[in-house]
Scaffold this motif. Sequence first.
Motif, PDB file in Angstrom:
ATOM      1  N   GLU A  76       0.808  -1.220   0.000  1.00 59.22           N
ATOM      2  CA  GLU A  76       0.000   0.000   0.000  1.00 59.22           C
ATOM      3  C   GLU A  76       0.846   1.278   0.000  1.00 59.22           C
ATOM      4  O   GLU A  76       0.307   2.377  -0.156  1.00 59.22           O
ATOM      5  N   ALA A  77       2.140   1.162   0.152  1.00 63.53           N
ATOM      6  CA  ALA A  77       3.004   2.345   0.200  1.00 63.53           C
ATOM      7  C   ALA A  77       3.014   3.057  -1.154  1.00 63.53           C
ATOM      8  O   ALA A  77       2.994   2.415  -2.203  1.00 63.53           O
ATOM      9  N   ASP A  78       3.047   4.390  -1.114  1.00 64.25           N
ATOM     10  CA  ASP A  78       3.118   5.177  -2.349  1.00 64.25           C
ATOM     11  C   ASP A  78       4.511   5.101  -2.966  1.00 64.25           C
ATOM     12  O   ASP A  78       4.663   5.177  -4.181  1.00 64.25           O
ATOM     13  N   LEU A  79       5.526   4.999  -2.120  1.00 67.90           N
ATOM     14  CA  LEU A  79       6.918   4.936  -2.575  1.00 67.90           C
ATOM     15  C   LEU A  79       7.614   3.824  -1.816  1.00 67.90           C
ATOM     16  O   LEU A  79       7.616   3.802  -0.589  1.00 67.90           O
ATOM     17  N   ARG A  81      16.327  10.294  -4.858  1.00 72.21           N
ATOM     18  CA  ARG A  81      15.744  11.635  -4.807  1.00 72.21           C
ATOM     19  C   ARG A  81      14.814  11.862  -6.002  1.00 72.21           C
ATOM     20  O   ARG A  81      13.738  12.434  -5.858  1.00 72.21           O
ATOM     21  N   SER A  82      15.230  11.394  -7.164  1.00 71.60           N
ATOM     22  CA  SER A  82      14.401  11.561  -8.360  1.00 71.60           C
ATOM     23  C   SER A  82      13.072  10.826  -8.213  1.00 71.60           C
ATOM     24  O   SER A  82      12.014  11.366  -8.553  1.00 71.60           O
ATOM     25  N   GLN A  83      13.118   9.598  -7.713  1.00 71.26           N
ATOM     26  CA  GLN A  83      11.885   8.831  -7.516  1.00 71.26           C
ATOM     27  C   GLN A  83      10.970   9.542  -6.515  1.00 71.26           C
ATOM     28  O   GLN A  83       9.759   9.595  -6.701  1.00 71.26           O
ATOM     29  N   LEU A  84      11.565  10.082  -5.459  1.00 76.78           N
ATOM     30  CA  LEU A  84      10.789  10.806  -4.457  1.00 76.78           C
ATOM     31  C   LEU A  84      10.102  12.020  -5.070  1.00 76.78           C
ATOM     32  O   LEU A  84       8.901  12.243  -4.867  1.00 76.78           O
ATOM     33  N   MET A  85      10.835  12.814  -5.843  1.00 78.55           N
ATOM     34  CA  MET A  85      10.269  14.023  -6.430  1.00 78.55           C
ATOM     35  C   MET A  85       9.153  13.686  -7.423  1.00 78.55           C
ATOM     36  O   MET A  85       8.128  14.364  -7.480  1.00 78.55           O
ATOM     37  N   ILE A  86       9.333  12.624  -8.191  1.00 82.43           N
ATOM     38  CA  ILE A  86       8.302  12.211  -9.145  1.00 82.43           C
ATOM     39  C   ILE A  86       7.032  11.793  -8.399  1.00 82.43           C
ATOM     40  O   ILE A  86       5.925  12.187  -8.762  1.00 82.43           O
ATOM     41  N   GLU A  88       3.299  13.445  -8.545  1.00 83.00           N
ATOM     42  CA  GLU A  88       2.126  12.627  -8.873  1.00 83.00           C
ATOM     43  C   GLU A  88       1.064  12.727  -7.778  1.00 83.00           C
ATOM     44  O   GLU A  88      -0.124  12.842  -8.074  1.00 83.00           O
ATOM     45  N   LYS A  89       1.502  12.676  -6.528  1.00 79.92           N
ATOM     46  CA  LYS A  89       0.559  12.723  -5.409  1.00 79.92           C
ATOM     47  C   LYS A  89      -0.163  14.069  -5.362  1.00 79.92           C
ATOM     48  O   LYS A  89      -1.380  14.115  -5.153  1.00 79.92           O
ATOM     49  N   LEU A  90       0.580  15.139  -5.557  1.00 82.99           N
ATOM     50  CA  LEU A  90      -0.052  16.458  -5.550  1.00 82.99           C
ATOM     51  C   LEU A  90      -1.032  16.626  -6.711  1.00 82.99           C
ATOM     52  O   LEU A  90      -2.105  17.192  -6.553  1.00 82.99           O
ATOM     53  N   LYS A  91      -0.655  16.099  -7.861  1.00 88.98           N
ATOM     54  CA  LYS A  91      -1.538  16.219  -9.022  1.00 88.98           C
ATOM     55  C   LYS A  91      -2.812  15.413  -8.822  1.00 88.98           C
ATOM     56  O   LYS A  91      -3.866  15.788  -9.313  1.00 88.98           O
ATOM     57  N   SER A  92      -2.723  14.288  -8.136  1.00 90.41           N
ATOM     58  CA  SER A  92      -3.911  13.449  -7.921  1.00 90.41           C
ATOM     59  C   SER A  92      -4.748  13.930  -6.740  1.00 90.41           C
ATOM     60  O   SER A  92      -5.855  13.450  -6.520  1.00 90.41           O
ATOM     61  N   SER A  93      -4.216  14.863  -5.998  1.00 93.09           N
ATOM     62  CA  SER A  93      -4.933  15.379  -4.835  1.00 93.09           C
ATOM     63  C   SER A  93      -6.215  16.079  -5.250  1.00 93.09           C
ATOM     64  O   SER A  93      -6.302  16.687  -6.309  1.00 93.09           O
ATOM     65  N   THR A  94      -7.208  16.000  -4.388  1.00 95.18           N
ATOM     66  CA  THR A  94      -8.474  16.670  -4.692  1.00 95.18           C
ATOM     67  C   THR A  94      -8.426  18.155  -4.389  1.00 95.18           C
ATOM     68  O   THR A  94      -9.335  18.884  -4.739  1.00 95.18           O
TER      69      THR A  94
END
Length: 121
Positions: free
Chosen positions: A53-56, A62-67, A71-77
Amino acid sequence: MKIALKCHSILIEKSLHRFLKNRLVPEQEADIVVSDHDTVTEKPLLRIGSDPEADLKKPFSRSQLMIKLEEKLKSSTNRQRVHSFSLEEEDETLEEKIERVTRLFVDDLVAIIKEHYETKK
């Protein structure tokens, strides 16, 4: 992008401090919270872990974290936060985007090389 940390693991927290040092703020001021456990927050939550269930997933760069954060912010309501974040992206020229991605890549590469040689000593 303003980020708050809520971690139980000291190692993950120190890594996140290193990766996100210029973006860290208290939770009340943050756009997103990064945590290594399930937690209650009014902000969008990016959870780091080794479970499905982890997002990351651990380990991460660092690159994976930033991506994942993007993605999380864009999917946020929360459209206002997504809108302001998107405006920042739109204001970036192609050269600035390439410089940002290249800088992240170089930082990750230097960290890997330093870690490799420090463990060889």
